[in-house]
Design an enzyme around this catalytic site. Sequence first.
Site, PDB file in Angstrom:
ATOM      1  N   HIS A  57     -37.769 -58.436  38.376  1.00 35.68           N
ATOM      2  CA  HIS A  57     -38.669 -59.591  38.311  1.00 35.68           C
ATOM      3  C   HIS A  57     -39.260 -59.837  39.700  1.00 35.68           C
ATOM      4  O   HIS A  57     -38.540 -59.828  40.696  1.00 35.68           O
ATOM      5  CB  HIS A  57     -37.893 -60.819  37.832  1.00 35.68           C
ATOM      6  CG  HIS A  57     -38.778 -62.005  37.658  1.00 35.68           C
ATOM      7  ND1 HIS A  57     -39.623 -62.134  36.566  1.00 35.68           N
ATOM      8  CD2 HIS A  57     -38.987 -63.090  38.435  1.00 35.68           C
ATOM      9  CE1 HIS A  57     -40.306 -63.256  36.697  1.00 35.68           C
ATOM     10  NE2 HIS A  57     -39.950 -63.857  37.810  1.00 35.68           N
ATOM     11  N   ASN A 107     -33.205 -55.774  34.464  1.00 36.73           N
ATOM     12  CA  ASN A 107     -34.627 -56.127  34.525  1.00 36.73           C
ATOM     13  C   ASN A 107     -35.041 -56.290  35.987  1.00 36.73           C
ATOM     14  O   ASN A 107     -34.213 -56.616  36.841  1.00 36.73           O
ATOM     15  CB  ASN A 107     -34.846 -57.454  33.784  1.00 36.73           C
ATOM     16  CG  ASN A 107     -36.303 -57.872  33.756  1.00 36.73           C
ATOM     17  OD1 ASN A 107     -37.199 -57.050  33.544  1.00 36.73           O
ATOM     18  ND2 ASN A 107     -36.563 -59.155  33.990  1.00 36.73           N
ATOM     19  N   ARG A 128     -41.648 -58.265  26.297  1.00 36.55           N
ATOM     20  CA  ARG A 128     -41.068 -58.860  25.084  1.00 36.55           C
ATOM     21  C   ARG A 128     -39.657 -59.328  25.359  1.00 36.55           C
ATOM     22  O   ARG A 128     -38.913 -58.666  26.088  1.00 36.55           O
ATOM     23  CB  ARG A 128     -40.986 -57.796  23.986  1.00 36.55           C
ATOM     24  CG  ARG A 128     -42.163 -57.797  23.079  1.00 36.55           C
ATOM     25  CD  ARG A 128     -41.911 -56.910  21.900  1.00 36.55           C
ATOM     26  NE  ARG A 128     -41.023 -57.515  20.914  1.00 36.55           N
ATOM     27  CZ  ARG A 128     -41.344 -58.529  20.125  1.00 36.55           C
ATOM     28  NH1 ARG A 128     -42.535 -59.073  20.200  1.00 36.55           N
ATOM     29  NH2 ARG A 128     -40.483 -58.992  19.236  1.00 36.55           N
ATOM     30  N   LEU A 129     -39.317 -60.447  24.747  1.00 33.77           N
ATOM     31  CA  LEU A 129     -37.936 -60.933  24.837  1.00 33.77           C
ATOM     32  C   LEU A 129     -37.092 -60.123  23.865  1.00 33.77           C
ATOM     33  O   LEU A 129     -37.526 -59.831  22.756  1.00 33.77           O
ATOM     34  CB  LEU A 129     -37.899 -62.387  24.388  1.00 33.77           C
ATOM     35  CG  LEU A 129     -37.822 -63.467  25.445  1.00 33.77           C
ATOM     36  CD1 LEU A 129     -37.689 -64.811  24.762  1.00 33.77           C
ATOM     37  CD2 LEU A 129     -36.653 -63.224  26.385  1.00 33.77           C
ATOM     38  N   ASN A 177     -43.201 -48.835  38.031  1.00 34.38           N
ATOM     39  CA  ASN A 177     -41.740 -48.824  38.253  1.00 34.38           C
ATOM     40  C   ASN A 177     -41.096 -47.639  37.534  1.00 34.38           C
ATOM     41  O   ASN A 177     -40.188 -47.011  38.081  1.00 34.38           O
ATOM     42  CB  ASN A 177     -41.122 -50.150  37.805  1.00 34.38           C
ATOM     43  CG  ASN A 177     -41.334 -51.225  38.853  1.00 34.38           C
ATOM     44  OD1 ASN A 177     -40.684 -51.223  39.893  1.00 34.38           O
ATOM     45  ND2 ASN A 177     -42.281 -52.112  38.600  1.00 34.38           N
TER      46      ASN A 177
HETATM   47  C1  GRF Z   1     -43.553 -55.576  37.738  1.00 36.98           C
HETATM   48  O1  GRF Z   1     -44.175 -56.441  38.657  1.00 36.98           O
HETATM   49  C2  GRF Z   1     -42.221 -56.124  37.324  1.00 36.98           C
HETATM   50  O2  GRF Z   1     -41.580 -56.855  38.320  1.00 36.98           O
HETATM   51  C3  GRF Z   1     -42.575 -57.003  36.159  1.00 36.98           C
HETATM   52  O3  GRF Z   1     -43.606 -56.337  35.498  1.00 36.98           O
HETATM   53  C4  GRF Z   1     -44.331 -55.524  36.419  1.00 36.98           C
HETATM   54  C5  GRF Z   1     -44.386 -54.139  35.841  1.00 36.98           C
HETATM   55  O4  GRF Z   1     -45.246 -53.289  36.564  1.00 36.98           O
HETATM   56  N1  GRF Z   1     -41.416 -57.255  35.338  1.00 36.98           N
HETATM   57  P1  GRF Z   1     -45.317 -51.725  36.222  1.00 36.98           P
HETATM   58  O5  GRF Z   1     -45.701 -51.603  34.748  1.00 36.98           O
HETATM   59  O6  GRF Z   1     -43.973 -51.130  36.486  1.00 36.98           O
HETATM   60  O7  GRF Z   1     -46.371 -51.175  37.116  1.00 36.98           O
END
Ligand code: GRF
Length: 195
Positions: free
Chosen positions: A108, A106, A90-91, A13
């Site tokens: 998800h 964030n 981490r929270l 990401n």
């Molecule tokens: C993703 O699936 C995201 O939705 C979740 O953690 C994963 C991170 O993947 N929160 P990357 O490290 O960006 O490849």
Amino acid sequence: MNIAVFVSGNGTNLQAIIDAISRGEINAKVSLVVCNNEAAYALTRAKKAGIETFVKSHKGFKTRADYDREITKELKKRNIELVVLAGFMRLLSPNFVKKYRNKIINIHPSLLPAFKGTHAIKDAFESGEKTTGVTVHFVDEELDHGPIILQEKVNIEKNDTLETLEEKIHKVEHKLYPKAIKLFVRRQSDNVNED
Ligand code: GRF
């Protein structure tokens, strides 16, 4: 706008955000990558893109708040206006959330509020549901909770395996996160122009 991206793992990401910025799709700069895991491949991606990193394990810190204070110092130094959590395992402490209220987002891998937690894709796959998806949301004090910015559905087909479903979800994430960041950045600059 200065953005900080928080990561712990692969960083696909992060990569999608870097690429969208370099294509000129988002008017912002990733000024810092924050990471709690020195072995994360995300750090290699940051270095390749010439982005500064702040790498610190949370292990030596007594409390969550102590760790977050250390991070806050780094964000302040660089005038960070948006915190993007991208697989940061981490929270965040309530104090940190308060300080950056409405400035932390964030991603998800489910249609929240369904399937919160770290195994969202697997849980959806095993649930027998026909659809799941991806959510980008503002972060509040609760896990995987807060005002939703964007959501996109992903169908779970009969012939999907966990692996094919994961692939489909990640593909959607890599489009949806840059889109949400672009919306945030635009809204901020509209607000500034109205003042
Ligand atoms: C993703 O699936 C995201 O939705 C979740 O953690 C994963 C991170 O993947 N929160 P990357 O490290 O960006 O490849």
